[in-house]
Motif scaffolding. Structure first.
Motif, PDB file in Angstrom:
ATOM      1  N   LEU A   1       0.835  -1.207   0.000  1.00  0.00           N
ATOM      2  CA  LEU A   1       0.000   0.000   0.000  1.00  0.00           C
ATOM      3  C   LEU A   1       0.873   1.261   0.000  1.00  0.00           C
ATOM      4  CD1 LEU A   1      -2.759  -1.068   2.557  1.00  0.00           C
ATOM      5  CD2 LEU A   1      -3.026  -0.811   0.083  1.00  0.00           C
ATOM      6  N   ALA A   2       1.993   1.196   0.691  1.00  0.00           N
ATOM      7  CA  ALA A   2       2.878   2.364   0.752  1.00  0.00           C
ATOM      8  C   ALA A   2       3.575   2.616  -0.577  1.00  0.00           C
ATOM      9  CB  ALA A   2       3.914   2.161   1.859  1.00  0.00           C
ATOM     10  N   ARG A   3       3.896   1.523  -1.325  1.00  0.00           N
ATOM     11  CA  ARG A   3       4.582   1.690  -2.613  1.00  0.00           C
ATOM     12  C   ARG A   3       3.621   2.073  -3.744  1.00  0.00           C
ATOM     13  NH1 ARG A   3       7.001  -3.053  -0.812  1.00  0.00           N
ATOM     14  NH2 ARG A   3       5.691  -4.307  -2.208  1.00  0.00           N
ATOM     15  N   MET A   4       2.347   1.858  -3.542  1.00  0.00           N
ATOM     16  CA  MET A   4       1.389   2.090  -4.618  1.00  0.00           C
ATOM     17  C   MET A   4       1.433   3.500  -5.217  1.00  0.00           C
ATOM     18  SD  MET A   4      -2.113   0.001  -3.750  1.00  0.00           S
ATOM     19  CE  MET A   4      -2.988   1.027  -4.941  1.00  0.00           C
ATOM     20  N   PRO A   5       1.493   4.575  -4.407  1.00  0.00           N
ATOM     21  CA  PRO A   5       1.538   5.916  -5.007  1.00  0.00           C
ATOM     22  C   PRO A   5       2.694   6.100  -5.982  1.00  0.00           C
ATOM     23  CG  PRO A   5       1.050   6.074  -2.671  1.00  0.00           C
ATOM     24  CD  PRO A   5       1.408   4.649  -2.937  1.00  0.00           C
ATOM     25  N   GLY A   6       3.866   5.528  -5.645  1.00  0.00           N
ATOM     26  CA  GLY A   6       5.006   5.654  -6.549  1.00  0.00           C
ATOM     27  C   GLY A   6       4.788   4.924  -7.855  1.00  0.00           C
ATOM     28  N   VAL A   7       4.242   3.704  -7.793  1.00  0.00           N
ATOM     29  CA  VAL A   7       3.987   2.941  -9.016  1.00  0.00           C
ATOM     30  C   VAL A   7       2.885   3.600  -9.837  1.00  0.00           C
ATOM     31  CG1 VAL A   7       3.360   0.675  -9.929  1.00  0.00           C
ATOM     32  CG2 VAL A   7       4.671   0.831  -7.818  1.00  0.00           C
ATOM     33  N   ILE A   8       1.860   4.095  -9.149  1.00  0.00           N
ATOM     34  CA  ILE A   8       0.787   4.801  -9.853  1.00  0.00           C
ATOM     35  C   ILE A   8       1.340   6.040 -10.556  1.00  0.00           C
ATOM     36  CG2 ILE A   8      -1.328   6.151  -9.522  1.00  0.00           C
ATOM     37  CD1 ILE A   8      -2.091   4.207  -7.297  1.00  0.00           C
ATOM     38  N   ALA A   9       2.292   6.716  -9.906  1.00  0.00           N
ATOM     39  CA  ALA A   9       2.887   7.909 -10.509  1.00  0.00           C
ATOM     40  C   ALA A   9       3.577   7.576 -11.827  1.00  0.00           C
ATOM     41  CB  ALA A   9       3.877   8.550  -9.537  1.00  0.00           C
ATOM     42  N   VAL A  10       4.330   6.477 -11.858  1.00  0.00           N
ATOM     43  CA  VAL A  10       5.014   6.062 -13.088  1.00  0.00           C
ATOM     44  C   VAL A  10       3.981   5.683 -14.156  1.00  0.00           C
ATOM     45  CG1 VAL A  10       6.556   4.355 -14.112  1.00  0.00           C
ATOM     46  CG2 VAL A  10       7.073   5.313 -11.863  1.00  0.00           C
ATOM     47  N   SER A  11       2.962   4.928 -13.753  1.00  0.00           N
ATOM     48  CA  SER A  11       1.921   4.511 -14.698  1.00  0.00           C
ATOM     49  C   SER A  11       1.168   5.718 -15.249  1.00  0.00           C
ATOM     50  CB  SER A  11       0.956   3.555 -13.997  1.00  0.00           C
ATOM     51  OG  SER A  11       0.032   3.000 -14.910  1.00  0.00           O
ATOM     52  N   ARG A  12       0.879   6.687 -14.391  1.00  0.00           N
ATOM     53  CA  ARG A  12       0.162   7.892 -14.836  1.00  0.00           C
ATOM     54  C   ARG A  12       1.027   8.721 -15.787  1.00  0.00           C
ATOM     55  NH1 ARG A  12      -3.839  11.703 -13.409  1.00  0.00           N
ATOM     56  NH2 ARG A  12      -3.723  13.228 -15.114  1.00  0.00           N
ATOM     57  N   ALA A  13       2.326   8.811 -15.502  1.00  0.00           N
ATOM     58  CA  ALA A  13       3.215   9.559 -16.396  1.00  0.00           C
ATOM     59  C   ALA A  13       3.230   8.932 -17.788  1.00  0.00           C
ATOM     60  CB  ALA A  13       4.630   9.598 -15.821  1.00  0.00           C
ATOM     61  N   SER A  14       3.269   7.606 -17.855  1.00  0.00           N
ATOM     62  CA  SER A  14       3.242   6.935 -19.153  1.00  0.00           C
ATOM     63  C   SER A  14       1.901   7.125 -19.844  1.00  0.00           C
ATOM     64  CB  SER A  14       3.530   5.439 -18.976  1.00  0.00           C
ATOM     65  OG  SER A  14       4.886   5.220 -18.648  1.00  0.00           O
ATOM     66  N   ALA A  15       0.824   7.080 -19.069  1.00  0.00           N
ATOM     67  CA  ALA A  15      -0.506   7.296 -19.658  1.00  0.00           C
ATOM     68  C   ALA A  15      -0.620   8.705 -20.238  1.00  0.00           C
ATOM     69  CB  ALA A  15      -1.584   7.064 -18.611  1.00  0.00           C
ATOM     70  N   ASP A  16      -0.026   9.686 -19.565  1.00  0.00           N
ATOM     71  CA  ASP A  16      -0.047  11.060 -20.095  1.00  0.00           C
ATOM     72  C   ASP A  16       0.696  11.133 -21.435  1.00  0.00           C
ATOM     73  OD1 ASP A  16      -1.522  12.044 -17.984  1.00  0.00           O
ATOM     74  OD2 ASP A  16       0.232  12.654 -16.821  1.00  0.00           O
ATOM     75  N   ARG A  17       1.788  10.386 -21.555  1.00  0.00           N
ATOM     76  CA  ARG A  17       2.530  10.392 -22.818  1.00  0.00           C
ATOM     77  C   ARG A  17       1.740   9.647 -23.907  1.00  0.00           C
ATOM     78  NH1 ARG A  17       7.455  11.627 -23.591  1.00  0.00           N
ATOM     79  NH2 ARG A  17       7.946   9.768 -24.831  1.00  0.00           N
ATOM     80  N   LEU A  18       1.042   8.587 -23.530  1.00  0.00           N
ATOM     81  CA  LEU A  18       0.176   7.909 -24.499  1.00  0.00           C
ATOM     82  C   LEU A  18      -0.895   8.862 -25.010  1.00  0.00           C
ATOM     83  CD1 LEU A  18      -0.310   4.459 -22.733  1.00  0.00           C
ATOM     84  CD2 LEU A  18       0.731   4.800 -24.970  1.00  0.00           C
ATOM     85  N   ALA A  19      -1.409   9.702 -24.111  1.00  0.00           N
ATOM     86  CA  ALA A  19      -2.459  10.643 -24.508  1.00  0.00           C
ATOM     87  C   ALA A  19      -1.954  11.669 -25.517  1.00  0.00           C
ATOM     88  CB  ALA A  19      -3.008  11.361 -23.275  1.00  0.00           C
ATOM     89  N   LEU A  20      -0.639  11.963 -25.501  1.00  0.00           N
ATOM     90  CA  LEU A  20      -0.088  12.895 -26.484  1.00  0.00           C
ATOM     91  C   LEU A  20      -0.296  12.384 -27.909  1.00  0.00           C
ATOM     92  CD1 LEU A  20       3.326  13.859 -24.819  1.00  0.00           C
ATOM     93  CD2 LEU A  20       1.220  15.219 -24.893  1.00  0.00           C
ATOM     94  N   VAL A  21      -0.337  11.067 -28.058  1.00  0.00           N
ATOM     95  CA  VAL A  21      -0.547  10.461 -29.379  1.00  0.00           C
ATOM     96  C   VAL A  21      -2.022  10.146 -29.606  1.00  0.00           C
ATOM     97  CG1 VAL A  21       0.040   8.523 -30.876  1.00  0.00           C
ATOM     98  CG2 VAL A  21       1.771   9.503 -29.375  1.00  0.00           C
TER      99      VAL A  21
END
Length: 568
Positions: free
Chosen positions: A292-312
């Motif tokens: 549960l403590a590591r989840m925010p960090g992993v979500i942050a990486v996943s969200r950053a990649s999703a934002d880059r996917l949205a650029l396309v």
């Protein structure tokens, strides 16, 4: 429809909801079973070991064995559903991005080829992590709640310590999530830039060697790669510190709970079996709390990649849909076109005409070829481009391409065979059509020199062929298409003078000879005297406008500048 990074992550979850639901339930069952293990051991101590009841001990051990069977089966099956959802989603995202990049209408994005490659691979994989995060997060929360309830049953203070301490820890750790997101985004952008530069260097390796620029190019790549390394180290430092703090705090909470339970056991408030249960739960509790403590960090990486996917995925098409019908066999007209170096260019090519275009400045030729290709959005140039009176900017892309084909100067070949490349524009082309195109482009020797002939394998971009061979095969491909209007931009720059004359005669023959099979219009944007000599008319462009026109021979005699540029 615009989606954004958050919407992409929601879509990942929704379209895998069945597999995720099953996987989440099963891994949650696994965590409940894991929670039950120390509880069961504590019960065995109090009710079988302390009392000396052998039958109770045997029954309890059988129950404990069944518990391990349940938790093992639940984990294996649940993990399979979750991993399958992740892999399927990563594949789906890669296909979506590739489909968007390969859209014939183009995509409005500033990302380069290497960056698009990174988006369609690593970013797609990272975005799919959200499926794993949801399932494992739900399972970890289930384990935390189960442990808290068990501790509440044993002692209210022990349960409250977990119920209060867990959200406090998670809330404090969440404060670091925005920093990790920013650094993860910066890292992925930097890596994408390095990939783009590497792609450019590999594709342009021969020209770099030709001008002796390998050292400069290597230095630039080293600097860019060093910048990406720095971004990666900053991200790793942030996530490392975050993970370390999360594990440490989770461990301290577990130690405090175990220590408090030991104190209560000394006071006689809890039994020896309950103490063993609390100690076991404290050790087990570290894992779900850490998750549960590591989840925010992993979500942050996943969200950053999703934002880059949205650029396309959110990018608008470069070209409009278009509905205007383009008549076949009409005149080609450019009226007052302004784009890049073109400054109000007007010219025309009548139906069936072989037109030569000489641009004194290479940038004018590049700009003209770009406008004619139909790949320039209408809002980026002014003026009109029409065929038979129909505005190509308002025509459907498929119909526009069926009417006019533009073969660029730097034409690429696909991995496959020579035959598949030549037939790329017309899969139904028969042997005679292919042979005629190869002959016209002087590419028969390219086929003959290889024992496999048309079946000879060609690597990506035609790298296994020489520059001249690639150029002639690409020309043959364009001729096989038999487009009503064909624009060729410098199709003979990589061949010798004898071959160039042969190609000029071949183009004139296959497109405008007695066996041409219809009225074809051909535009040759070139400075080659051999090609200009076979043209019916030559238009000269300078400073972005038409400055002269006439036959090649007439211009050679009357125009000194033309003669100096063309005659070799």
């Amino acid at each position: 429809m615009k989606s954004g990074g958050a919407a992409i992550l929601r879509r990942v979850i929704l379209r895998n909801r069945r597999a995720l639901a099953i996987g989440t339930v099963l891994v949650s069952v696994h965590q409940v079973a894991e929670t039950m293990v120390p509880i069961t051991i504590g019960v065995i101590i109090d009710r079988a070991v302390v009392t000396g009841d052998t039958s109770a001990l045997v029954a309890s051990l059988v129950a404990l064995a069944l518990l391990f069977v349940v938790l093992t089966a639940a984990w294996r099956t649940g993990a399979r559903f979750i991993v399958k959802a992740m892999q399927n989603e990563a594949h789906s995202l890669r296909v979506e991005v590739a489909r968007r990049i390969l859209d014939p209408r183009g995509v409005r994005t500033e990302l380069r080829s290497g960056e698009l490659l990174t988006v369609s691979t690593s970013d797609a994989d990272h975005a799919s992590w959200v499926a794993d995060i949801v399932a494992r997060g739900a399972a970890a929360l289930t384990a935390a709640l189960g442990s808290a309830i068990a501790l509440l049953v044993i002692d209210v203070q022990l349960g409250l310590a977990v119920l209060i301490g867990t959200p406090v820890i998670l809330g404090l750790l969440q404060l670091a999530a925005p920093l990790i997101t920013r650094r993860a985004t910066a890292e992925q952008s930097a890596v994408a830039r390095v990939s783009a530069m590497a792609t450019d260097l590999v594709s342009g390796l021969r020209p770099l060697r030709g001008i002796g620029a390998e050292t400069t190019a290597s230095a630039r790549y080293g600097a860019t790669s060093g910048s990406a390394l720095g971004a990666a180290l900053r991200t790793a430092k942030s996530t490392g510190v975050y993970a370390g703090v999360a594990v440490t705090v989770s461990g301290l909470l577990a130690v405090c709970v175990a220590g408090l339970a030991g104190w209560f056991a000394l006071e006689g408030r809890i039994t020896i079996g309950e103490l063993i249960t609390v100690v076991g739960l404290s050790q087990f509790f570290i894992e779900p709390l850490g998750m549960l403590a590591r989840m925010p960090g992993v979500i942050a990486v996943s969200r950053a990649s999703a934002d880059r996917l949205a650029l396309v995925l959110d990018a608008d098409p470069m070209l409009p849909a278009g509905t205007e019908v383009v008549p076949v066999g009409g005149d080609l007209q450019l009226r007052d076109v302004r784009y890049r170096s073109l400054d109000g260019l007007s010219l025309s090519a009548a139906s069936g005409e072989l037109l030569g275009v000489l641009a004194y400045r290479p940038q004018d030729a590049e700009a003209l070829a770009a406008v004619l290709s139909g790949q320039v959005p209408p809002d980026r140039y002014s003026g009109e481009l029409t065929v038979g009176g129909a505005n190509l900017a308002e025509a459907g892309l498929e119909q526009a391409r069926r009417t006019m084909l533009v073969e660029p100067h730097n034409a690429d070949l696909f991995s496959g065979t020579i035959g598949s490349n030549v037939r790329a524009a017309d899969r139904e082309a028969d042997v005679e059509q292919v042979h005629s195109a190869l002959t016209a482009s002087s590419a028969t020797d390219v086929v003959a020199v290889h024992t496999a002939g048309l079946a000879h394998e060609v690597t990506d971009r035609g790298a296994s062929l020489s520059g001249g061979q690639r150029q002639r095969v690409a020309l043959a491909r364009a001729l096989v298409a038999r487009a009503p209007i064909l624009v060729l931009h410098d199709p003979t720059t990589a061949v010798d003078a004898v071959t160039e004359h042969s190609i000029a005669e071949g183009i004139a023959g296959i497109r405008h000879g007695d066996t041409a099979g219809g009225r074809h219009t051909t535009v040759l944007v070139t400075s080659s005297p051999a090609l200009l000599a076979v043209a019916d008319r030559v238009v000269v462009i300078d400073n972005g406008v038409s400055v002269a026109e006439g036959t090649h021979s007439a211009l050679v005699e009357s125009d000194e500048i033309y003669r100096r540029v063309v005659v070799r």
